[in-house]
Design a protein around this motif. Structure first.
Motif, PDB file in Angstrom:
ATOM      1  N   ARG A  28      39.074  44.735  49.844  1.00 41.69           N
ATOM      2  CA  ARG A  28      37.600  45.188  48.655  1.00 41.69           C
ATOM      3  C   ARG A  28      37.406  46.616  47.827  1.00 41.69           C
ATOM      4  O   ARG A  28      36.907  46.273  46.633  1.00 41.69           O
ATOM      5  CB  ARG A  28      36.464  46.587  50.234  1.00 41.69           C
ATOM      6  CG  ARG A  28      35.480  45.341  51.296  1.00 41.69           C
ATOM      7  CD  ARG A  28      34.706  45.713  52.015  1.00 41.69           C
ATOM      8  NE  ARG A  28      35.029  46.694  53.183  1.00 41.69           N
ATOM      9  CZ  ARG A  28      35.647  46.843  53.983  1.00 41.69           C
ATOM     10  NH1 ARG A  28      35.514  44.652  54.463  1.00 41.69           N
ATOM     11  NH2 ARG A  28      35.787  47.208  54.753  1.00 41.69           N
ATOM     12  N   THR A  32      36.762  45.358  44.054  1.00 45.28           N
ATOM     13  CA  THR A  32      35.971  46.174  43.426  1.00 45.28           C
ATOM     14  C   THR A  32      36.725  47.490  42.630  1.00 45.28           C
ATOM     15  O   THR A  32      36.118  47.196  41.138  1.00 45.28           O
ATOM     16  CB  THR A  32      35.093  47.455  44.277  1.00 45.28           C
ATOM     17  OG1 THR A  32      34.663  46.349  45.480  1.00 45.28           O
ATOM     18  CG2 THR A  32      34.434  48.434  43.284  1.00 45.28           C
ATOM     19  N   HIS A  33      38.217  47.420  42.264  1.00 43.40           N
ATOM     20  CA  HIS A  33      38.510  48.532  41.191  1.00 43.40           C
ATOM     21  C   HIS A  33      39.942  47.896  40.752  1.00 43.40           C
ATOM     22  O   HIS A  33      40.697  48.342  40.071  1.00 43.40           O
ATOM     23  CB  HIS A  33      39.017  49.983  42.329  1.00 43.40           C
ATOM     24  CG  HIS A  33      37.453  50.316  42.627  1.00 43.40           C
ATOM     25  ND1 HIS A  33      36.767  51.159  41.467  1.00 43.40           N
ATOM     26  CD2 HIS A  33      37.413  50.964  44.191  1.00 43.40           C
ATOM     27  CE1 HIS A  33      35.712  51.798  42.760  1.00 43.40           C
ATOM     28  NE2 HIS A  33      36.172  51.539  43.836  1.00 43.40           N
ATOM     29  N   ALA A  46      36.741  52.503  51.837  1.00 45.52           N
ATOM     30  CA  ALA A  46      36.239  50.889  51.439  1.00 45.52           C
ATOM     31  C   ALA A  46      36.308  50.968  54.075  1.00 45.52           C
ATOM     32  O   ALA A  46      35.122  50.166  54.269  1.00 45.52           O
ATOM     33  CB  ALA A  46      36.799  50.453  51.026  1.00 45.52           C
ATOM     34  N   GLU A 115      35.157  38.034  47.051  1.00 43.35           N
ATOM     35  CA  GLU A 115      35.335  39.455  47.408  1.00 43.35           C
ATOM     36  C   GLU A 115      37.492  39.562  47.886  1.00 43.35           C
ATOM     37  O   GLU A 115      38.259  39.596  47.273  1.00 43.35           O
ATOM     38  CB  GLU A 115      35.819  40.202  48.499  1.00 43.35           C
ATOM     39  CG  GLU A 115      35.766  41.017  49.122  1.00 43.35           C
ATOM     40  CD  GLU A 115      34.877  42.263  49.768  1.00 43.35           C
ATOM     41  OE1 GLU A 115      34.085  42.592  48.834  1.00 43.35           O
ATOM     42  OE2 GLU A 115      35.050  42.094  50.976  1.00 43.35           O
TER      43      GLU A 115
END
Length: 218
Positions: A28, A32-33, A46, A115
């Motif tokens: 995750r 996202t990053h 996370a 994801e």
């Protein structure tokens, strides 16, 4: 099994569950990053575990990346092995050609598995920067080639596409389309030639207008 053995087994099972949660959190966080901003703290947040748990099980950021890479790649390989088994048993009804499989893989990567797919893309790109990552990717592609070669014997190609080239198409389109974020239907239209890449909203937002396709040489 004695009480001491039961306690030891319970501790081992708890450690396995915690490591799994940490890897899921890393997926995750990567999606996202990205790799650059991946930290123990971001993974812990996370994953829903303590920072101490992440540093206990994985001393360094590279340890987290290595474990996440192995688990993601093994998961993909297992999924394709199961598909091969279903095809052999006549239990897979949604695929008729190797091209159908490419479209399904790309469609899943952009929606249902977005994801995990984004995390995988991050790891593949990062892996190219060091020998360990390159070796892992090479091993993964070699095993994937073997699995898809078997699948291609059950799924004939409509265009003479070979298994290795089909993998290249699936991977290439996944990397290409992720930044444009089309839905699965639009992605299938792009892959099937029913939609134009230069007409996609993400491209028009960057350029401010439609991009005319290049004229063929000659």
């Amino acid at each position: 099994m004695g009480e001491a053995g039961k306690r030891a087994r319970a501790l081992q099972e708890r450690a396995i569950r915690t490591r799994r949660k940490i890897v899921d959190g890393a997926v995750r966080a990567l999606a996202t990053h990205g790799v650059t901003n991946l930290t123990h703290r971001a993974v812990a947040r996370a994953a829903g575990v303590s920072l101490a748990a992440t540093t206990y099980h994985y001393a360094t950021k590279q340890d987290i990346l290595a474990e996440t890479s192995r688990m993601l790649m093994d998961g993909y390989l297992d999924a394709f092995r199961r598909l091969d088994t279903r095809l052999g048993a006549g239990e897979e009804v949604g695929l008729r050609t190797l091209e159908d499989l490419v479209m399904r893989v790309v469609g899943n990567a952009l929606e249902r598995e977005r994801e995990r797919s984004l995390a995988w893309c991050e790891l593949i790109l990062h892996g190219g920067r060091n020998a360990e990552g390159r070796a892992l990717a090479q091993s993964w592609y070699t095993r994937l080639d073997e699995i898809w070669a078997g699948i291609s014997e059950r799924l004939p190609s409509a265009t003479g596409l070979r298994a290795g080239a089909a993998i290249d198409l699936a991977v290439g389109f996944t990397f290409l389309l992720h930044p444009l974020a089309p839905d699965a239907r639009t992605a299938l239209d792009l892959l099937g030639g029913r939609a134009r890449l230069d007409r996609q909203p993400a491209i028009r937002e960057i350029t401010g207008e439609d991009v005319a396709p290049h004229a063929p040489p000659g």
